[in-house]
Design a protein around this motif. Structure first.
Motif, PDB file in Angstrom:
ATOM      1  N   ALA A 120       0.824  -1.203   0.000  1.00  0.00           N
ATOM      2  CA  ALA A 120       0.000   0.000   0.000  1.00  0.00           C
ATOM      3  C   ALA A 120       0.864   1.261   0.000  1.00  0.00           C
ATOM      4  O   ALA A 120       0.637   2.186  -0.788  1.00  0.00           O
ATOM      5  N   SER A 121       1.854   1.303   0.881  1.00  0.00           N
ATOM      6  CA  SER A 121       2.723   2.474   0.934  1.00  0.00           C
ATOM      7  C   SER A 121       3.539   2.607  -0.342  1.00  0.00           C
ATOM      8  O   SER A 121       3.794   3.720  -0.824  1.00  0.00           O
ATOM      9  N   TRP A 122       3.971   1.465  -0.898  1.00  0.00           N
ATOM     10  CA  TRP A 122       4.749   1.515  -2.151  1.00  0.00           C
ATOM     11  C   TRP A 122       3.884   2.034  -3.299  1.00  0.00           C
ATOM     12  O   TRP A 122       4.327   2.862  -4.102  1.00  0.00           O
ATOM     13  N   ALA A 123       2.646   1.571  -3.384  1.00  0.00           N
ATOM     14  CA  ALA A 123       1.761   2.038  -4.443  1.00  0.00           C
ATOM     15  C   ALA A 123       1.486   3.528  -4.308  1.00  0.00           C
ATOM     16  O   ALA A 123       1.409   4.254  -5.309  1.00  0.00           O
ATOM     17  N   LEU A 124       1.349   4.024  -3.092  1.00  0.00           N
ATOM     18  CA  LEU A 124       1.101   5.445  -2.878  1.00  0.00           C
ATOM     19  C   LEU A 124       2.291   6.289  -3.294  1.00  0.00           C
ATOM     20  O   LEU A 124       2.140   7.309  -3.974  1.00  0.00           O
ATOM     21  N   SER A 125       3.495   5.874  -2.892  1.00  0.00           N
ATOM     22  CA  SER A 125       4.685   6.634  -3.264  1.00  0.00           C
ATOM     23  C   SER A 125       4.922   6.584  -4.767  1.00  0.00           C
ATOM     24  O   SER A 125       5.341   7.577  -5.378  1.00  0.00           O
ATOM     25  N   ARG A 126       4.642   5.429  -5.374  1.00  0.00           N
ATOM     26  CA  ARG A 126       4.813   5.309  -6.820  1.00  0.00           C
ATOM     27  C   ARG A 126       3.844   6.230  -7.552  1.00  0.00           C
ATOM     28  O   ARG A 126       4.207   6.924  -8.509  1.00  0.00           O
ATOM     29  N   ALA A 127       2.583   6.260  -7.100  1.00  0.00           N
ATOM     30  CA  ALA A 127       1.591   7.125  -7.741  1.00  0.00           C
ATOM     31  C   ALA A 127       1.963   8.592  -7.582  1.00  0.00           C
ATOM     32  O   ALA A 127       1.815   9.390  -8.517  1.00  0.00           O
ATOM     33  N   ALA A 128       2.457   8.971  -6.398  1.00  0.00           N
ATOM     34  CA  ALA A 128       2.843  10.364  -6.176  1.00  0.00           C
ATOM     35  C   ALA A 128       4.031  10.752  -7.057  1.00  0.00           C
ATOM     36  O   ALA A 128       4.062  11.852  -7.633  1.00  0.00           O
ATOM     37  N   ALA A 129       5.019   9.854  -7.168  1.00  0.00           N
ATOM     38  CA  ALA A 129       6.183  10.151  -7.999  1.00  0.00           C
ATOM     39  C   ALA A 129       5.796  10.248  -9.468  1.00  0.00           C
ATOM     40  O   ALA A 129       6.256  11.142 -10.193  1.00  0.00           O
ATOM     41  N   ARG A 130       4.930   9.334  -9.933  1.00  0.00           N
ATOM     42  CA  ARG A 130       4.482   9.383 -11.326  1.00  0.00           C
ATOM     43  C   ARG A 130       3.700  10.669 -11.597  1.00  0.00           C
ATOM     44  O   ARG A 130       3.846  11.280 -12.673  1.00  0.00           O
ATOM     45  N   LEU A 131       2.853  11.070 -10.653  1.00  0.00           N
ATOM     46  CA  LEU A 131       2.078  12.291 -10.835  1.00  0.00           C
ATOM     47  C   LEU A 131       2.978  13.513 -10.904  1.00  0.00           C
ATOM     48  O   LEU A 131       2.765  14.417 -11.725  1.00  0.00           O
ATOM     49  N   LEU A 132       4.015  13.544 -10.069  1.00  0.00           N
ATOM     50  CA  LEU A 132       4.946  14.668 -10.091  1.00  0.00           C
ATOM     51  C   LEU A 132       5.710  14.712 -11.410  1.00  0.00           C
ATOM     52  O   LEU A 132       5.892  15.786 -12.003  1.00  0.00           O
ATOM     53  N   LEU A 133       6.157  13.564 -11.892  1.00  0.00           N
ATOM     54  CA  LEU A 133       6.869  13.524 -13.172  1.00  0.00           C
ATOM     55  C   LEU A 133       5.970  13.964 -14.316  1.00  0.00           C
ATOM     56  O   LEU A 133       6.404  14.697 -15.214  1.00  0.00           O
ATOM     57  N   ASN A 134       4.728  13.524 -14.303  1.00  0.00           N
ATOM     58  CA  ASN A 134       3.794  13.939 -15.353  1.00  0.00           C
ATOM     59  C   ASN A 134       3.569  15.448 -15.322  1.00  0.00           C
ATOM     60  O   ASN A 134       3.511  16.104 -16.378  1.00  0.00           O
ATOM     61  N   GLY A 135       3.435  16.001 -14.118  1.00  0.00           N
ATOM     62  CA  GLY A 135       3.222  17.437 -14.018  1.00  0.00           C
ATOM     63  C   GLY A 135       4.422  18.244 -14.478  1.00  0.00           C
ATOM     64  O   GLY A 135       4.276  19.282 -15.138  1.00  0.00           O
ATOM     65  N   LEU A 136       5.632  17.777 -14.166  1.00  0.00           N
ATOM     66  CA  LEU A 136       6.839  18.510 -14.557  1.00  0.00           C
ATOM     67  C   LEU A 136       7.009  18.552 -16.071  1.00  0.00           C
ATOM     68  O   LEU A 136       7.354  19.595 -16.642  1.00  0.00           O
ATOM     69  N   ARG A 137       6.796  17.433 -16.727  1.00  0.00           N
ATOM     70  CA  ARG A 137       7.016  17.415 -18.169  1.00  0.00           C
ATOM     71  C   ARG A 137       5.801  17.880 -18.962  1.00  0.00           C
ATOM     72  O   ARG A 137       5.914  18.139 -20.165  1.00  0.00           O
ATOM     73  N   ALA A 138       4.644  17.992 -18.323  1.00  0.00           N
ATOM     74  CA  ALA A 138       3.471  18.491 -19.029  1.00  0.00           C
ATOM     75  C   ALA A 138       3.570  19.991 -19.284  1.00  0.00           C
ATOM     76  O   ALA A 138       2.985  20.496 -20.248  1.00  0.00           O
ATOM     77  N   VAL A 139       4.303  20.713 -18.444  1.00  0.00           N
ATOM     78  CA  VAL A 139       4.470  22.162 -18.613  1.00  0.00           C
ATOM     79  C   VAL A 139       5.687  22.410 -19.494  1.00  0.00           C
ATOM     80  O   VAL A 139       6.797  21.985 -19.151  1.00  0.00           O
ATOM     81  N   PRO A 140       5.549  23.079 -20.630  1.00  0.00           N
ATOM     82  CA  PRO A 140       6.703  23.329 -21.513  1.00  0.00           C
ATOM     83  C   PRO A 140       7.743  24.218 -20.850  1.00  0.00           C
ATOM     84  O   PRO A 140       7.461  24.953 -19.896  1.00  0.00           O
ATOM     85  N   GLU A 141       8.963  24.149 -21.401  1.00  0.00           N
ATOM     86  CA  GLU A 141      10.050  24.960 -20.846  1.00  0.00           C
ATOM     87  C   GLU A 141       9.737  26.447 -20.916  1.00  0.00           C
ATOM     88  O   GLU A 141      10.079  27.210 -20.005  1.00  0.00           O
ATOM     89  N   LEU A 142       9.086  26.865 -22.003  1.00  0.00           N
ATOM     90  CA  LEU A 142       8.788  28.282 -22.159  1.00  0.00           C
ATOM     91  C   LEU A 142       7.833  28.767 -21.076  1.00  0.00           C
ATOM     92  O   LEU A 142       7.979  29.884 -20.567  1.00  0.00           O
ATOM     93  N   VAL A 143       6.874  27.942 -20.701  1.00  0.00           N
ATOM     94  CA  VAL A 143       5.938  28.328 -19.638  1.00  0.00           C
ATOM     95  C   VAL A 143       6.649  28.353 -18.293  1.00  0.00           C
ATOM     96  O   VAL A 143       6.434  29.269 -17.476  1.00  0.00           O
ATOM     97  N   TRP A 144       7.512  27.353 -18.024  1.00  0.00           N
ATOM     98  CA  TRP A 144       8.275  27.358 -16.784  1.00  0.00           C
ATOM     99  C   TRP A 144       9.133  28.623 -16.688  1.00  0.00           C
ATOM    100  O   TRP A 144       9.213  29.263 -15.620  1.00  0.00           O
ATOM    101  N   ALA A 145       9.785  28.997 -17.803  1.00  0.00           N
ATOM    102  CA  ALA A 145      10.640  30.181 -17.781  1.00  0.00           C
ATOM    103  C   ALA A 145       9.824  31.439 -17.531  1.00  0.00           C
ATOM    104  O   ALA A 145      10.242  32.333 -16.778  1.00  0.00           O
ATOM    105  N   THR A 146       8.643  31.530 -18.129  1.00  0.00           N
ATOM    106  CA  THR A 146       7.788  32.699 -17.917  1.00  0.00           C
ATOM    107  C   THR A 146       7.366  32.814 -16.457  1.00  0.00           C
ATOM    108  O   THR A 146       7.333  33.911 -15.885  1.00  0.00           O
ATOM    109  N   LEU A 147       7.033  31.684 -15.841  1.00  0.00           N
ATOM    110  CA  LEU A 147       6.637  31.707 -14.432  1.00  0.00           C
ATOM    111  C   LEU A 147       7.813  32.060 -13.525  1.00  0.00           C
ATOM    112  O   LEU A 147       7.667  32.827 -12.565  1.00  0.00           O
ATOM    113  N   LEU A 148       8.979  31.508 -13.832  1.00  0.00           N
ATOM    114  CA  LEU A 148      10.141  31.744 -12.976  1.00  0.00           C
ATOM    115  C   LEU A 148      10.718  33.139 -13.149  1.00  0.00           C
ATOM    116  O   LEU A 148      11.420  33.630 -12.244  1.00  0.00           O
ATOM    117  N   LEU A 149      10.461  33.772 -14.300  1.00  0.00           N
ATOM    118  CA  LEU A 149      10.949  35.136 -14.488  1.00  0.00           C
ATOM    119  C   LEU A 149      10.343  36.091 -13.466  1.00  0.00           C
ATOM    120  O   LEU A 149      10.971  37.077 -13.072  1.00  0.00           O
TER     121      LEU A 149
END
Length: 282
Positions: A120-149
């Motif tokens: 159960a704990s492994w499935a939860l951590s795996r789902a959280a890590a997958r969700l974070l990876l999906n969120g990071l790569r779903a936002v293009p670099e140009l949008v990340w740069a605009t937000l960080l500026l």
């Protein structure tokens, strides 16, 4: 006396193989989607390939020739090229570390990590890590740069962070799949001897997937060179910022010099990456 069992019946060629029907359905769906895409978009091919459009395109292209060779401009272009190279290298290095850290909980190999007794704990951590990876790569670099500026201001720092965040999502997903597809024999042998999960990964799994990790990282570095040049358009420094500046002032000859430097930098990094991969695979 037991009769000899007849051989299993093969599917009739007229009926087709049932196991291949999903592939046929998927290909048909893709074909329908492509046809529908061309049908719904307003693609004005006749206007694009008209004589007037071609004449305007040639007239605009001739304004970039010859490129400007002013010594002061060449020095600024060289400095911007080094800045773009540094942005891509630092961003890729940060993404390599972040992607590898997130790939471990995102992979499916709970049995090799010694967590089979806590699914159960492994499935939860795996789902959280997958969700974070999906969120990071779903936002293009140009949008990340605009937000960080907004937080970091103009310059190469937000561009480097934007490359690192997006590339972490991409590399993390690729690294997780490489870990999942690695042979389990050496890792299982170490687990049976009571070796900890970190030692199992370092001694058994990492040597097997190291060529893939290197290939993925070098490929993303090549992509980040191009992305770093684009990020400068929003003020993230490097060649892209110079290109946006000269094009905004309609200084086409100066922009041509920047474009040549960008192409040369991409070709140099591609060649370096190719040589590194060839030597690594030997």
């Amino acid at each position: 006396m037991n009769p000899i069992a007849p051989p299993p019946a093969r599917p009739s060629p007229l009926r087709g193989d049932p196991g291949r029907r999903p592939w046929g359905v998927a290909l048909a769906a893709v074909a329908v989607l492509v046809i529908a895409s061309f049908w719904t978009l307003d693609l004005q091919w006749a206007a694009f390939f008209s004589i007037d459009a071609l004449q305007r395109l040639v007239s605009f292209a001739t304004e970039f020739v010859p490129p400007a060779t002013d010594p002061a401009l060449v020095r600024r272009v060289a400095s911007a090229s080094l800045e773009t190279l540094a942005m891509s290298a630092c961003g890729t290095a940060l993404a390599l570390a972040g992607g590898l850290l997130l790939a471990l909980p995102a992979s499916l190999r709970a049995d090799l990590a010694g967590l089979a007794d806590a699914p159960a704990s492994w499935a939860l951590s795996r789902a959280a890590a997958r969700l974070l990876l999906n969120g990071l790569r779903a936002v293009p670099e140009l949008v990340w740069a605009t937000l960080l500026l907004v937080a970091a201001g103009l310059g190469p720092f937000p561009g480097t962070l934007a490359l690192a965040l997006h590339t972490t999502g991409v590399l993390g997903r690729l690294f997780a799949e490489a870990i999942e597809n690695a042979p389990t024999g050496p890792a299982q042998a170490l687990r049976w001897r009571g070796t900890g999960p970190v030692a199992v990964f370092v001694a058994a799994q990492l040597p097997q997937i190291a060529p893939q990790l290197m290939s993925y990282t070098l490929y993303r570095w090549e992509n980040n060179i191009r992305a770093a040049a684009v990020l400068g358009v929003v003020g993230a420094g490097g060649l892209g910022q110079m290109l946006s500046f000269h094009l905004g002032l309609f200084q086409t000859r100066e922009a041509s010099t920047v474009l040549i430097a960008t192409v040369g930098l991409v070709l140099a990094v591609d060649a370096l990456s190719w040589v590194t991969r060839r030597r690594w695979m030997r």
